[in-house]
Design a protein around this motif. Structure first.
Motif, PDB file in Angstrom:
ATOM      1  N   LEU A 126      -4.869   4.592   7.991  1.00 54.51           N
ATOM      2  CA  LEU A 126      -4.792   3.159   7.683  1.00 54.51           C
ATOM      3  C   LEU A 126      -4.245   2.332   8.839  1.00 54.51           C
ATOM      4  O   LEU A 126      -4.566   1.156   8.978  1.00 54.51           O
ATOM      5  CB  LEU A 126      -3.964   2.945   6.411  1.00 54.51           C
ATOM      6  CG  LEU A 126      -4.583   3.528   5.129  1.00 54.51           C
ATOM      7  CD1 LEU A 126      -3.704   3.204   3.918  1.00 54.51           C
ATOM      8  CD2 LEU A 126      -5.996   3.006   4.908  1.00 54.51           C
ATOM      9  N   ALA A 160      13.511  12.129   5.311  1.00 52.38           N
ATOM     10  CA  ALA A 160      14.610  11.322   4.771  1.00 52.38           C
ATOM     11  C   ALA A 160      14.138  10.022   4.134  1.00 52.38           C
ATOM     12  O   ALA A 160      14.853   9.021   4.157  1.00 52.38           O
ATOM     13  CB  ALA A 160      15.614  11.037   5.887  1.00 52.38           C
ATOM     14  N   ASP A 182      -2.557   7.926  -4.446  1.00 50.32           N
ATOM     15  CA  ASP A 182      -1.799   8.825  -5.327  1.00 50.32           C
ATOM     16  C   ASP A 182      -0.770   8.000  -6.083  1.00 50.32           C
ATOM     17  O   ASP A 182      -0.022   7.231  -5.469  1.00 50.32           O
ATOM     18  CB  ASP A 182      -1.076   9.893  -4.507  1.00 50.32           C
ATOM     19  CG  ASP A 182      -2.033  10.614  -3.570  1.00 50.32           C
ATOM     20  OD1 ASP A 182      -2.978  11.248  -4.068  1.00 50.32           O
ATOM     21  OD2 ASP A 182      -1.836  10.514  -2.343  1.00 50.32           O
ATOM     22  N   SER A 216       6.793  11.995  -2.200  1.00 45.35           N
ATOM     23  CA  SER A 216       8.109  11.599  -2.726  1.00 45.35           C
ATOM     24  C   SER A 216       8.472  12.377  -3.984  1.00 45.35           C
ATOM     25  O   SER A 216       9.641  12.683  -4.219  1.00 45.35           O
ATOM     26  CB  SER A 216       8.115  10.099  -3.025  1.00 45.35           C
ATOM     27  OG  SER A 216       7.866   9.358  -1.850  1.00 45.35           O
ATOM     28  N   GLY A 263       7.208   2.693  -0.821  1.00 41.61           N
ATOM     29  CA  GLY A 263       6.429   1.575  -1.347  1.00 41.61           C
ATOM     30  C   GLY A 263       7.058   0.973  -2.597  1.00 41.61           C
ATOM     31  O   GLY A 263       7.156  -0.252  -2.726  1.00 41.61           O
ATOM     32  N   TYR A 303      18.233  24.881   1.037  1.00 37.80           N
ATOM     33  CA  TYR A 303      19.036  24.011   0.169  1.00 37.80           C
ATOM     34  C   TYR A 303      18.845  24.378  -1.299  1.00 37.80           C
ATOM     35  O   TYR A 303      17.804  24.914  -1.696  1.00 37.80           O
ATOM     36  CB  TYR A 303      18.725  22.531   0.411  1.00 37.80           C
ATOM     37  CG  TYR A 303      17.267  22.179   0.487  1.00 37.80           C
ATOM     38  CD1 TYR A 303      16.540  21.877  -0.661  1.00 37.80           C
ATOM     39  CD2 TYR A 303      16.600  22.150   1.707  1.00 37.80           C
ATOM     40  CE1 TYR A 303      15.194  21.549  -0.585  1.00 37.80           C
ATOM     41  CE2 TYR A 303      15.252  21.821   1.789  1.00 37.80           C
ATOM     42  CZ  TYR A 303      14.558  21.522   0.645  1.00 37.80           C
ATOM     43  OH  TYR A 303      13.223  21.206   0.716  1.00 37.80           O
ATOM     44  N   MET A 339      -5.980   3.186  -6.001  1.00 38.40           N
ATOM     45  CA  MET A 339      -7.056   2.715  -5.130  1.00 38.40           C
ATOM     46  C   MET A 339      -7.010   3.518  -3.837  1.00 38.40           C
ATOM     47  O   MET A 339      -5.960   3.592  -3.188  1.00 38.40           O
ATOM     48  CB  MET A 339      -6.850   1.234  -4.819  1.00 38.40           C
ATOM     49  CG  MET A 339      -8.092   0.489  -4.447  1.00 38.40           C
ATOM     50  SD  MET A 339      -7.704  -1.251  -4.177  1.00 38.40           S
ATOM     51  CE  MET A 339      -7.413  -1.826  -5.842  1.00 38.40           C
ATOM     52  N   ARG A 391       5.798  15.904   4.675  1.00 38.14           N
ATOM     53  CA  ARG A 391       6.691  14.838   5.156  1.00 38.14           C
ATOM     54  C   ARG A 391       5.975  14.051   6.265  1.00 38.14           C
ATOM     55  O   ARG A 391       5.439  14.650   7.193  1.00 38.14           O
ATOM     56  CB  ARG A 391       7.975  15.426   5.731  1.00 38.14           C
ATOM     57  CG  ARG A 391       8.768  16.320   4.784  1.00 38.14           C
ATOM     58  CD  ARG A 391       9.942  16.914   5.543  1.00 38.14           C
ATOM     59  NE  ARG A 391      10.759  17.813   4.748  1.00 38.14           N
ATOM     60  CZ  ARG A 391      10.586  19.138   4.702  1.00 38.14           C
ATOM     61  NH1 ARG A 391       9.604  19.702   5.384  1.00 38.14           N
ATOM     62  NH2 ARG A 391      11.394  19.878   3.989  1.00 38.14           N
ATOM     63  N   CYS A 405       3.008   1.108   3.318  1.00 36.65           N
ATOM     64  CA  CYS A 405       3.962   2.199   3.047  1.00 36.65           C
ATOM     65  C   CYS A 405       3.156   3.442   2.697  1.00 36.65           C
ATOM     66  O   CYS A 405       3.398   4.093   1.679  1.00 36.65           O
ATOM     67  CB  CYS A 405       4.872   1.845   1.881  1.00 36.65           C
ATOM     68  SG  CYS A 405       5.804   0.324   2.117  1.00 36.65           S
ATOM     69  N   VAL A 421       0.864  -1.186   0.000  1.00 37.56           N
ATOM     70  CA  VAL A 421       0.000   0.000   0.000  1.00 37.56           C
ATOM     71  C   VAL A 421       0.895   1.229   0.000  1.00 37.56           C
ATOM     72  O   VAL A 421       1.664   1.451   0.941  1.00 37.56           O
ATOM     73  CB  VAL A 421      -0.933   0.016   1.229  1.00 37.56           C
ATOM     74  CG1 VAL A 421      -1.775   1.293   1.233  1.00 37.56           C
ATOM     75  CG2 VAL A 421      -1.821  -1.219   1.233  1.00 37.56           C
TER      76      VAL A 421
HETATM   77  C1  LIG Z   1       9.912  19.731   0.271  1.00 42.93           C
HETATM   78  C2  LIG Z   1      10.429  18.357   0.599  1.00 42.93           C
HETATM   79  C3  LIG Z   1      11.767  18.062   0.374  1.00 42.93           C
HETATM   80  C4  LIG Z   1      12.264  16.795   0.703  1.00 42.93           C
HETATM   81  N1  LIG Z   1      13.572  16.522   0.444  1.00 42.93           N
HETATM   82  C5  LIG Z   1      14.079  15.303   0.735  1.00 42.93           C
HETATM   83  C6  LIG Z   1      15.431  15.002   0.477  1.00 42.93           C
HETATM   84  O1  LIG Z   1      16.181  15.826  -0.034  1.00 42.93           O
HETATM   85  N2  LIG Z   1      15.879  13.746   0.793  1.00 42.93           N
HETATM   86  C7  LIG Z   1      15.063  12.801   1.363  1.00 42.93           C
HETATM   87  O2  LIG Z   1      15.515  11.691   1.630  1.00 42.93           O
HETATM   88  N3  LIG Z   1      13.761  13.070   1.609  1.00 42.93           N
HETATM   89  C8  LIG Z   1      13.265  14.300   1.347  1.00 42.93           C
HETATM   90  N4  LIG Z   1      11.953  14.596   1.624  1.00 42.93           N
HETATM   91  C9  LIG Z   1      11.149  13.611   2.382  1.00 42.93           C
HETATM   92  C10 LIG Z   1      10.572  12.537   1.499  1.00 42.93           C
HETATM   93  O3  LIG Z   1       9.874  13.144   0.444  1.00 42.93           O
HETATM   94  C11 LIG Z   1       9.642  11.626   2.317  1.00 42.93           C
HETATM   95  O4  LIG Z   1      10.318  11.126   3.440  1.00 42.93           O
HETATM   96  C12 LIG Z   1       9.178  10.472   1.442  1.00 42.93           C
HETATM   97  O5  LIG Z   1       8.569  10.976   0.284  1.00 42.93           O
HETATM   98  C13 LIG Z   1       8.223   9.549   2.166  1.00 42.93           C
HETATM   99  O6  LIG Z   1       7.911   8.550   1.251  1.00 42.93           O
HETATM  100  P1  LIG Z   1       6.697   7.558   1.430  1.00 42.93           P
HETATM  101  O7  LIG Z   1       6.758   6.624   0.281  1.00 42.93           O
HETATM  102  O8  LIG Z   1       6.721   7.017   2.810  1.00 42.93           O
HETATM  103  O9  LIG Z   1       5.405   8.495   1.372  1.00 42.93           O
HETATM  104  P2  LIG Z   1       4.636   9.180   0.159  1.00 42.93           P
HETATM  105  O10 LIG Z   1       5.543   9.595  -0.926  1.00 42.93           O
HETATM  106  O11 LIG Z   1       3.775  10.220   0.780  1.00 42.93           O
HETATM  107  O12 LIG Z   1       3.720   8.026  -0.421  1.00 42.93           O
HETATM  108  C14 LIG Z   1       2.637   7.526   0.341  1.00 42.93           C
HETATM  109  C15 LIG Z   1       1.780   6.668  -0.547  1.00 42.93           C
HETATM  110  O13 LIG Z   1       0.735   6.106   0.259  1.00 42.93           O
HETATM  111  C16 LIG Z   1      -0.496   6.296  -0.432  1.00 42.93           C
HETATM  112  N5  LIG Z   1      -1.634   6.351   0.486  1.00 42.93           N
HETATM  113  C17 LIG Z   1      -1.795   7.123   1.589  1.00 42.93           C
HETATM  114  N6  LIG Z   1      -3.035   6.946   2.105  1.00 42.93           N
HETATM  115  C18 LIG Z   1      -3.654   6.047   1.304  1.00 42.93           C
HETATM  116  C19 LIG Z   1      -4.957   5.456   1.301  1.00 42.93           C
HETATM  117  N7  LIG Z   1      -5.878   5.759   2.216  1.00 42.93           N
HETATM  118  N8  LIG Z   1      -5.261   4.563   0.321  1.00 42.93           N
HETATM  119  C20 LIG Z   1      -4.368   4.249  -0.624  1.00 42.93           C
HETATM  120  N9  LIG Z   1      -3.119   4.784  -0.668  1.00 42.93           N
HETATM  121  C21 LIG Z   1      -2.781   5.660   0.276  1.00 42.93           C
HETATM  122  C22 LIG Z   1      -0.308   7.631  -1.123  1.00 42.93           C
HETATM  123  O14 LIG Z   1      -1.289   7.828  -2.105  1.00 42.93           O
HETATM  124  C23 LIG Z   1       1.103   7.434  -1.672  1.00 42.93           C
HETATM  125  O15 LIG Z   1       1.056   6.693  -2.855  1.00 42.93           O
HETATM  126  C24 LIG Z   1      11.414  15.827   1.277  1.00 42.93           C
HETATM  127  C25 LIG Z   1      10.061  16.108   1.463  1.00 42.93           C
HETATM  128  C26 LIG Z   1       9.566  17.356   1.125  1.00 42.93           C
HETATM  129  C27 LIG Z   1       8.118  17.649   1.337  1.00 42.93           C
END
Ligand SMILES: Cc1cc2nc3c(=O)[nH]c(=O)nc-3n(C[C@H](O)[C@H](O)[C@H](O)COP(=O)(O)OP(=O)(O)OC[C@H]3O[C@@H](n4cnc5c(N)ncnc54)[C@H](O)[C@@H]3O)c2cc1C
Length: 325
Positions: free
Chosen positions: A173, A288, A33, A40, A13, A210, A150, A265, A165, A7
């Protein structure tokens, strides 16, 4: 081989899906999304351990990821990963960073912009997220996985193992109120010949600043506003970001702005990476998620393991809040 449902289609993910597929599992990714719509996709994305806990685990996951991204930079040009030298500057004399053992060898910097008294230079992977996420999707599909949009109201039960994830979506969730949004805004400008990154840390309580170059553009940040849910860019914040960043890279004063982005984040007091019954949770990567992605994906794959473990409580609701069909 297990049938695994991942997920979330952010970097966490998708990286997990790739490792699980490589380990021989059948993997389907479902997400509200799609990759280019996620937090991300907004990331700068510099390998740099920032706003993630606990530090001992962050260092381990970040070290594994540094090594993996270093390999991608040298073997997979289509991945959008490039190793770039850059400098973090500081307003106070500072010991080596807590994450120093995670990968790069750092060298003290003496030529510093005005207002800074210390700094270190190191080579770090810079990940062009739109390119990288597309590449990860390609890897998932080439390995036989699927990605489907979904919107879930609870974690599914139709798999041997579900890997959660969902980032900030875990508030719903996984019923986990300890994961909170930390809003970050960036300005993307046209590339003007910059080939090294700059970072002014948040050591003094200010938001980190940055400047991260990519092929045709430069990502300029940033902000970190805990508890703010809005994803609407603020023009005033954008102007302030460019002003701060121009101290590091004066050419930014004349750069052409291409777009503004805001992401949330998913911050948690500690990244949650554990198996509870037939769910592996992997969320709460804060600032991160890219930096720790491959290390976490490896651990997810170890936790999924070989044999599926299916348990259903008599009430039909498991201890992780999932409704059972
Ligand atoms: C401005 C900015 C700069 C950043 N710079 C860096 C950097 O330089 N280096 C670094 O390492 N990190 C950086 N980050 C942090 C990084 O973007 C996040 O730590 C990372 O994107 C988290 O990834 P994730 O896959 O856990 O979450 P996400 O990318 O948020 O993905 C979550 C997924 O879960 C899905 N989801 C959530 N709820 C549901 C639901 N109810 N049903 C179905 N699907 C669902 C979403 O749709 C999505 O597909 C930055 C973040 C920001 C905002």
């Amino acid at each position: 081989m297990s049938r695994v449902l991942v997920v979330g289609a952010g970097v966490v993910g998708l990286s997990s899906a790739v490792r699980l597929l490589e380990a021989g599992h059948r993997v389907d990714v479902v997400a509200r999304d799609l990759p280019l719509e996620t937090t991300s996709s907004v990331a700068a994305a510099l390998w740099y351990p920032y706003l993630a806990f606990p530090r001992t685990r962050v260092v381990e996951w970040a070290a594994t990821t540094y090594a993996a991204l270093e390999v991608l930079a040298s073997t997979e040009p289509a991945s959008g990963v490039v190793l770039r030298e850059g400098t973090e500057v500081l307003r106070e004399r500072t010991p080596d960073p807590w994450w120093a053992e995670a990968g790069p060898s750092i060298a003290r910097q003496t030529a510093l912009p005005p207002g800074f008294v210390d700094g270190w230079t190191f080579r770090s992977p810079v990940v062009e997220m739109p390119v990288y996420l597309r590449w990860l999707v390609g890897q998932v599909e080439a390995l036989g996985g699927t990605i489907t949009r979904m919107n879930l109201s609870g974690l599914p039960t139709s798999a041997d193992v579900v890997v959660n994830c969902s980032g900030i979506g875990s508030r719903l969730l996984a019923g986990d109120r300890s994961v909170v949004p930390v809003q970050g805004q960036v300005v993307v400008v046209e590339q003007f010949g910059l080939d090294r990154w700059w970072l002014a840390g948040s050591d003094d309580g200010r938001s980190p600043t940055y400047v991260v170059p990519r092929g045709t553009e430069v990502v300029v940040g940033g902000t970190d506003v805990e508890g703010e849910w809005s994803r609407t860019p603020s023009p005033a914040t954008a102007a302030a970001i460019l002003e701060r960043a121009s101290v590091l890279v004066p050419e930014l004063r004349h750069a052409r702005v291409l777009r503004h982005k805001v992401g949330l984040r998913p911050l948690r007091p500690a990244v949650r990476l554990e198996r509870v019954s037939d769910v592996v949770h992997c969320y709460g990567h804060g600032g991160a998620g890219v930096t720790m992605s491959w290390g976490c994906a490896d651990e997810v794959t170890r936790l999924v393991g070989g044999a599926p473990a299916r348990t259903t409580s008599r009430s039909g609701v498991s201890d992780d809040g999932r409704l059972r069909g």
